[in-house]
Design an enzyme around this catalytic site. Sequence first.
Site, mmCIF file in Angstrom:
data_model
loop_
_atom_site.group_PDB
_atom_site.id
_atom_site.type_symbol
_atom_site.label_atom_id
_atom_site.label_comp_id
_atom_site.label_asym_id
_atom_site.label_seq_id
_atom_site.Cartn_x
_atom_site.Cartn_y
_atom_site.Cartn_z
ATOM 1 C CG ASP A 43 -1.786 1.250 1.301
ATOM 2 O OD1 ASP A 43 -2.875 1.182 0.694
ATOM 3 O OD2 ASP A 43 -1.398 2.273 1.884
ATOM 4 C CE1 TYR A 48 0.526 7.916 2.561
ATOM 5 C CE2 TYR A 48 1.037 5.642 2.035
ATOM 6 C CZ TYR A 48 0.196 6.580 2.582
ATOM 7 O OH TYR A 48 -0.988 6.164 3.168
ATOM 8 C CE LYS A 71 -3.807 4.656 0.599
ATOM 9 N NZ LYS A 71 -2.374 4.619 0.967
ATOM 10 C CG HIS A 104 -4.686 9.741 0.179
ATOM 11 N ND1 HIS A 104 -3.333 9.658 -0.009
ATOM 12 C CD2 HIS A 104 -4.891 9.332 1.451
ATOM 13 C CE1 HIS A 104 -2.752 9.224 1.097
ATOM 14 N NE2 HIS A 104 -3.675 9.018 1.995
HETATM 15 N N1 LIG Z 1 -5.534 6.298 3.558
HETATM 16 C C1 LIG Z 1 -5.006 7.057 4.506
HETATM 17 O O1 LIG Z 1 -5.355 8.245 4.678
HETATM 18 C C2 LIG Z 1 -3.963 6.466 5.408
HETATM 19 C C3 LIG Z 1 -3.632 7.126 6.604
HETATM 20 C C4 LIG Z 1 -2.682 6.538 7.427
HETATM 21 C C5 LIG Z 1 -2.090 5.327 7.061
HETATM 22 N N2 LIG Z 1 -2.404 4.724 5.883
HETATM 23 C C6 LIG Z 1 -1.775 3.445 5.443
HETATM 24 O O2 LIG Z 1 -1.886 2.488 6.482
HETATM 25 C C7 LIG Z 1 -0.599 1.995 6.829
HETATM 26 C C8 LIG Z 1 -0.541 1.565 8.278
HETATM 27 O O3 LIG Z 1 -0.926 2.603 9.145
HETATM 28 P P1 LIG Z 1 0.088 3.400 10.095
HETATM 29 O O4 LIG Z 1 1.439 3.335 9.509
HETATM 30 O O5 LIG Z 1 -0.546 4.710 10.318
HETATM 31 O O6 LIG Z 1 -0.003 2.657 11.488
HETATM 32 P P2 LIG Z 1 0.059 1.144 12.047
HETATM 33 O O7 LIG Z 1 0.362 0.186 10.964
HETATM 34 O O8 LIG Z 1 -1.150 0.943 12.880
HETATM 35 O O9 LIG Z 1 1.265 1.242 13.068
HETATM 36 C C9 LIG Z 1 2.582 1.394 12.674
HETATM 37 C C10 LIG Z 1 3.383 1.505 13.965
HETATM 38 O O10 LIG Z 1 3.282 0.276 14.683
HETATM 39 C C11 LIG Z 1 4.569 -0.255 14.928
HETATM 40 N N3 LIG Z 1 4.499 -1.720 14.724
HETATM 41 C C12 LIG Z 1 4.356 -2.390 13.560
HETATM 42 N N4 LIG Z 1 4.311 -3.709 13.777
HETATM 43 C C13 LIG Z 1 4.438 -3.876 15.111
HETATM 44 C C14 LIG Z 1 4.480 -5.008 15.955
HETATM 45 N N5 LIG Z 1 4.364 -6.234 15.471
HETATM 46 N N6 LIG Z 1 4.634 -4.818 17.293
HETATM 47 C C15 LIG Z 1 4.738 -3.564 17.810
HETATM 48 N N7 LIG Z 1 4.708 -2.445 17.068
HETATM 49 C C16 LIG Z 1 4.558 -2.601 15.722
HETATM 50 C C17 LIG Z 1 5.486 0.419 13.937
HETATM 51 O O11 LIG Z 1 6.750 0.606 14.513
HETATM 52 P P3 LIG Z 1 8.088 0.015 13.805
HETATM 53 O O12 LIG Z 1 8.187 0.710 12.487
HETATM 54 O O13 LIG Z 1 9.153 0.408 14.784
HETATM 55 O O14 LIG Z 1 7.881 -1.457 13.667
HETATM 56 C C18 LIG Z 1 4.828 1.771 13.714
HETATM 57 O O15 LIG Z 1 5.249 2.685 14.709
HETATM 58 C C19 LIG Z 1 0.313 3.184 6.477
HETATM 59 O O16 LIG Z 1 1.662 2.835 6.428
HETATM 60 C C20 LIG Z 1 -0.274 3.593 5.149
HETATM 61 O O17 LIG Z 1 0.141 2.709 4.121
HETATM 62 C C21 LIG Z 1 -3.352 5.279 5.044
#
Ligand SMILES: NC(=O)c1ccc[n+]([C@@H]2O[C@H](COP(=O)([O-])OP(=O)(O)OC[C@H]3O[C@@H](n4cnc5c(N)ncnc54)[C@H](OP(=O)(O)O)[C@@H]3O)[C@@H](O)[C@H]2O)c1
Length: 268
Positions: A43, A48, A71, A104
């Site tokens: 994704d 980004y 997106k 997006h």
């Molecule tokens: N459409 C939109 O508007 C939108 C908005 C936000 C996000 N997104 C997408 O959704 C994806 C995921 O969301 P997100 O990045 O916001 O948050 P997330 O995936 O909920 O959380 C990422 C965080 O969790 C930690 N983490 C990952 N795996 C872990 C594990 N097994 N144990 C403990 N901690 C862990 C990571 O740290 P480490 O890196 O240190 O592992 C990072 O700090 C984004 O990367 C993006 O592609 C889309």
Amino acid sequence: METIKLSSGYSIPILGLGTWQLKGQRCTEIVKNAIEEGYTHIDTAWIYENQEEIAPAIAEHERKKLFITSKLWRDQLSYSDVLEQCDETLSQLGIDYLDLYLIHWPNKDIPMEETFNALAKLATDGKVKSIGVSNFTITHLKKALGISKIPITMNQVEYHPYLNQEDLLAYCNDNNITLTAYSPLGRGIVLKDRVILAIAERKKKTPAQVALRWLIQKGIIVIPKTTREERLPENLLALDITLTAEEMKQIDTLNRNERIVHPGFAEF
Ligand SMILES: NC(=O)c1ccc[n+]([C@@H]2O[C@H](COP(=O)([O-])OP(=O)(O)OC[C@H]3O[C@@H](n4cnc5c(N)ncnc54)[C@H](OP(=O)(O)O)[C@@H]3O)[C@@H](O)[C@H]2O)c1
């Protein structure tokens, strides 16, 4: 990997790698490692600014074995801007089609008709297989469904135990729109929750696996992001566990309507 069939007829792997904030060589390495570990769904988004770094990692693999989502940024939603930004995205990623292309964020200042007409043209031209939206509320979806001439297959929204958007999920299910949970780990916040920790301990799994599994069992696609190699297989193994009905219910009660992502332009 297990997939869900979209209303376009194409299938999406139920777990993917989120890449927000992954940049540079580190981004290329993580995506490369993820694919080697068994991830097939990546994704990203134009905003980004990492699509060029994802390109070398996906170039090593047969295109049809991967599912790539990108997106379209919110100020580029006019007919000609959509076509232009899609071409730029394809060129940055080094591919000739996207599996899924999402709006997006909704933007009330640009007529939705223009955006959906352009997305339909991209689908006709074979540049995108499926189209969808992100950060759309039920109100946005009702309007969009009345406008789009091709199926709106996806709504990608923030969803985790502290933001359990059951009404939105029900509306999407009723209208054949699959839901993807972004920030499925609540950016790590929900992993410290007592209930999730207790379930994880009892099942000898990690809190991340429990949080992801709760979403997967609701029929929601998950795209956790990590910058750490060792967490790639850990998150992937959420596919291999099962939560009981009681455990699902316990996590359902954690909702606090707590949003992590709420930029000033959001139309929530
Ligand atoms: N459409 C939109 O508007 C939108 C908005 C936000 C996000 N997104 C997408 O959704 C994806 C995921 O969301 P997100 O990045 O916001 O948050 P997330 O995936 O909920 O959380 C990422 C965080 O969790 C930690 N983490 C990952 N795996 C872990 C594990 N097994 N144990 C403990 N901690 C862990 C990571 O740290 P480490 O890196 O240190 O592992 C990072 O700090 C984004 O990367 C993006 O592609 C889309």
